[in-house]
Design a protein around this motif. Structure first.
Motif, PDB file in Angstrom:
ATOM      1  N   GLY A 270      21.572  71.383  16.366  1.00 43.19           N
ATOM      2  CA  GLY A 270      20.242  71.807  16.765  1.00 43.19           C
ATOM      3  C   GLY A 270      19.185  70.773  16.429  1.00 43.19           C
ATOM      4  N   ALA A 271      19.256  70.207  15.234  1.00 46.16           N
ATOM      5  CA  ALA A 271      18.296  69.172  14.840  1.00 46.16           C
ATOM      6  C   ALA A 271      18.501  67.890  15.640  1.00 46.16           C
ATOM      7  CB  ALA A 271      18.418  68.889  13.345  1.00 46.16           C
ATOM      8  N   LEU A 272      19.740  67.611  16.004  1.00 46.45           N
ATOM      9  CA  LEU A 272      20.044  66.393  16.754  1.00 46.45           C
ATOM     10  C   LEU A 272      19.433  66.436  18.153  1.00 46.45           C
ATOM     11  CD1 LEU A 272      21.670  63.784  16.288  1.00 46.45           C
ATOM     12  CD2 LEU A 272      23.599  64.892  17.409  1.00 46.45           C
ATOM     13  N   GLU A 273      19.161  67.627  18.648  1.00 44.27           N
ATOM     14  CA  GLU A 273      18.589  67.778  19.987  1.00 44.27           C
ATOM     15  C   GLU A 273      17.167  67.241  20.057  1.00 44.27           C
ATOM     16  OE1 GLU A 273      19.708  68.360  23.101  1.00 44.27           O
ATOM     17  OE2 GLU A 273      19.816  70.538  23.190  1.00 44.27           O
ATOM     18  N   GLY A 274      16.508  67.071  18.904  1.00 47.86           N
ATOM     19  CA  GLY A 274      15.124  66.599  18.907  1.00 47.86           C
ATOM     20  C   GLY A 274      14.997  65.194  19.466  1.00 47.86           C
ATOM     21  N   PRO A 275      13.915  64.912  20.202  1.00 43.94           N
ATOM     22  CA  PRO A 275      13.759  63.594  20.827  1.00 43.94           C
ATOM     23  C   PRO A 275      13.607  62.448  19.842  1.00 43.94           C
ATOM     24  CG  PRO A 275      11.730  64.868  21.023  1.00 43.94           C
ATOM     25  CD  PRO A 275      12.778  65.801  20.483  1.00 43.94           C
ATOM     26  N   LEU A 276      13.249  62.745  18.587  1.00 46.16           N
ATOM     27  CA  LEU A 276      13.075  61.677  17.600  1.00 46.16           C
ATOM     28  C   LEU A 276      14.346  61.394  16.807  1.00 46.16           C
ATOM     29  CD1 LEU A 276       9.524  62.553  16.196  1.00 46.16           C
ATOM     30  CD2 LEU A 276      10.153  60.977  18.039  1.00 46.16           C
ATOM     31  N   HIS A 277      15.422  62.114  17.112  1.00 48.66           N
ATOM     32  CA  HIS A 277      16.655  61.919  16.338  1.00 48.66           C
ATOM     33  C   HIS A 277      17.837  61.609  17.245  1.00 48.66           C
ATOM     34  CE1 HIS A 277      19.509  62.007  13.210  1.00 48.66           C
ATOM     35  NE2 HIS A 277      19.709  63.300  13.102  1.00 48.66           N
ATOM     36  N   GLY A 278      18.091  62.437  18.230  1.00 47.28           N
ATOM     37  CA  GLY A 278      19.316  62.275  18.996  1.00 47.28           C
ATOM     38  C   GLY A 278      19.181  61.621  20.354  1.00 47.28           C
ATOM     39  N   ALA A 279      17.974  61.530  20.884  1.00 44.62           N
ATOM     40  CA  ALA A 279      17.808  61.077  22.265  1.00 44.62           C
ATOM     41  C   ALA A 279      17.633  59.573  22.406  1.00 44.62           C
ATOM     42  CB  ALA A 279      16.612  61.788  22.897  1.00 44.62           C
ATOM     43  N   ALA A 280      17.562  58.843  21.301  1.00 49.89           N
ATOM     44  CA  ALA A 280      17.270  57.410  21.388  1.00 49.89           C
ATOM     45  C   ALA A 280      18.341  56.644  22.157  1.00 49.89           C
ATOM     46  CB  ALA A 280      17.105  56.825  19.989  1.00 49.89           C
ATOM     47  N   GLY A 281      19.619  57.043  22.016  1.00 48.74           N
ATOM     48  CA  GLY A 281      20.689  56.352  22.733  1.00 48.74           C
ATOM     49  C   GLY A 281      20.548  56.486  24.238  1.00 48.74           C
ATOM     50  N   ARG A 282      20.171  57.674  24.701  1.00 50.61           N
ATOM     51  CA  ARG A 282      19.966  57.900  26.134  1.00 50.61           C
ATOM     52  C   ARG A 282      18.824  57.012  26.656  1.00 50.61           C
ATOM     53  NH1 ARG A 282      19.757  63.537  29.037  1.00 50.61           N
ATOM     54  NH2 ARG A 282      20.813  64.117  27.112  1.00 50.61           N
ATOM     55  N   LEU A 283      17.730  56.945  25.887  1.00 52.26           N
ATOM     56  CA  LEU A 283      16.592  56.138  26.310  1.00 52.26           C
ATOM     57  C   LEU A 283      16.937  54.653  26.332  1.00 52.26           C
ATOM     58  CD1 LEU A 283      13.789  57.962  24.281  1.00 52.26           C
ATOM     59  CD2 LEU A 283      14.369  58.260  26.701  1.00 52.26           C
ATOM     60  N   ALA A 284      17.703  54.194  25.340  1.00 48.71           N
ATOM     61  CA  ALA A 284      18.098  52.781  25.299  1.00 48.71           C
ATOM     62  C   ALA A 284      19.022  52.444  26.465  1.00 48.71           C
ATOM     63  CB  ALA A 284      18.777  52.475  23.968  1.00 48.71           C
ATOM     64  N   HIS A 285      19.915  53.370  26.817  1.00 51.23           N
ATOM     65  CA  HIS A 285      20.813  53.169  27.961  1.00 51.23           C
ATOM     66  C   HIS A 285      20.000  52.956  29.236  1.00 51.23           C
ATOM     67  CE1 HIS A 285      24.578  54.189  30.331  1.00 51.23           C
ATOM     68  NE2 HIS A 285      23.638  54.376  31.243  1.00 51.23           N
ATOM     69  N   ARG A 286      19.048  53.836  29.471  1.00 45.49           N
ATOM     70  CA  ARG A 286      18.239  53.735  30.688  1.00 45.49           C
ATOM     71  C   ARG A 286      17.411  52.457  30.700  1.00 45.49           C
ATOM     72  NH1 ARG A 286      16.412  60.110  30.640  1.00 45.49           N
ATOM     73  NH2 ARG A 286      18.320  60.928  31.611  1.00 45.49           N
TER      74      ARG A 286
END
Length: 425
Positions: A270-286
């Motif tokens: 649940g905490a990993l779903e936050g944009p400041l913790h878990g989403a950085a890899g997706r943003l770096a990929h794009r």
């Protein structure tokens, strides 16, 4: 006459909180203007691009709060640690240029041993050579049915959370919090999570039940070569734990209330779903995909900075230089021929930012993005790798917390609302 908060501020805006320009923000923070943008890139400070092109503006109250926080941290132990939650742990030590699992250099450990062996070391302090995690048929079937019932647009963390809940229901011994029972559950849960994810291509390797091979088939339809599988396994080992990240703290809070290990892992997801913790890899990929499409990092980075957005994959507040996890992955990725273009794009991003003067270095999200881009994986694949890897670390922290006083994770609130008594509304 308008209220003071509505008076024209230094950027010419008239509504809302007072905003200040880069020069004034730098003065309040006691840093150079370039460092102000480094704070923006790290997500420590928000900015807004001035519509008439006069630079960026900043919320004065947010800048002042950051300045106060920086002064407290600079004050040393009596300032930076006073009132902060401190948790005793024997799992992970982070230093300015490296980190350790139970006193052993984590990069060396993950480079030499497979993910399952690293997990066993973190859990028990003993190296279990040849350790393999295999999903039992009943919880795996339950998890697959639950995941299959989700809408197609569900993300990987949605699927993992549902799979955890289904696996928990299928385990009648989940409330046994003894070390042996928790470890048995963990050795079954991790491969169950991986096996419950939908395959990305034809099931050509059904007989290969190695965890890293099964995970690969959930991330990409491409056939792996041994070197690519080794990089994925290294990433899992490097990401097993990283001290008290937000998701890990959530796990320890749940374990402090004596939630069973499946529930504790759910708290971490649940905490990993936050944009400041878990989403950085997706943003770096794009971002890397865009750099490759446009033939260079400069225009892409420029647009991020102009919009006041953080450049993903750069900066880590715990390391002085490059994230050691990124360094290890970049080194191994150099041996992959297919990783050449994405690796070059990542280095171009870091080089452009270095010229910009932000003082930011590559972190593990950027290295993960090189792996996911070069191996035909989706943008969210990095989140999946991170969540699967970190599940082992969450279990380790839950085990530690089960040995502590129950419900100790109960900080006291500092009430700053209206003083009672007040009339009934």
């Amino acid at each position: 006459m308008k209220a003071e908060t509505d008076e024209t501020n230094e950027t010419g805006e008239t509504d809302g909180p007072r905003r200040i320009n880069t020069r004034e923000a730098a003065r309040l923070l006691g840093v150079k203007p370039a460092t102000v943008y480094a704070y923006v890139s790290r997500g420590q400070l928000g900015s807004r691009r001035d519509p008439v092109g006069r630079g960026s503006s900043f919320d004065a109250a947010e800048v002042e709060a950051l300045a106060r926080r920086s002064r407290r941290e600079a004050a040393g132990p009596t300032g930076s640690h006073a009132g902060e939650l401190s948790v005793r742990t024997s799992l992970t030590l982070i230093e300015p240029d490296r980190y350790y699992f139970r006193g052993v250099d984590a990069v060396e450990l993950a480079s030499r041993y497979r993910y399952e062996e690293v997990a066993e070391w973190l859990w028990t302090g003993s190296l279990k050579h040849g350790a393999r995690f295999v999903a039992p048929p009943e919880p795996l079937a339950a998890a697959r049915r639950a995941v299959a019932a989700l809408p197609e647009h569900g993300g990987p963390l949605d699927r993992l959370r549902v799979a955890v809940a289904a696996a928990a229901v299928a385990d009648p011994l989940r409330f046994d919090l003894s070390e042996g029972a928790v470890l048995d559950s963990a050795r079954c849960l991790i491969p169950t999570l991986v096996g419950a994810l939908p395959e990305q291509g034809p099931a050509r390797w059904a007989g290969d039940t190695r965890l890293v091979r099964v995970l690969w088939s959930r991330l990409t339809a491409l056939d792996p070569d041994p070197d690519a599988l080794a990089v994925l396994d290294l990433a899992l080992g490097l990401l097993v734990d990283h001290d008290l990240a937000a998701s890990t703290l959530a796990v320890r809070v749940a374990a402090s209330a004596r939630a069973h290990p499946y529930a504790a892992v759910s708290a971490g997801l649940g905490a990993l779903e936050g944009p400041l913790h878990g989403a950085a890899g997706r943003l770096a990929h794009r971002m890397l995909v865009e750099v490759l499409e446009r033939g260079g990092a400069a225009p892409v980075v420029s647009e991020y900075l102009r919009a006041g957005r953080r450049v993903p994959g750069l900066g880590h507040r715990l390391y002085r230089g490059e994230d050691p996890r990124a360094t290890a992955l970049f080194s191994r990725l150099e041996a992959l021929e297919q990783a050449g273009p994405a690796l070059g794009a990542a280095r171009d991003v870091a080089s452009v930012m270095a010229r910009h003067g932000g003082g930011l270095h590559a972190n593990v999200d950027l290295a993960l993005a090189v792996l996911t881009v070069s191996c035909g994986m989706r943008a969210e694949a990095g989140e999946t790798v991170f969540a699967v890897a970190r599940t082992a670390g969450w279990i380790a922290h839950a085990l530690e917390e089960y040995q502590e006083r129950p419900l100790r994770m109960r900080p006291s609130g500092h009430y700053d609302g209206p003083r009672p008594p007040r009339s009934m509304p």
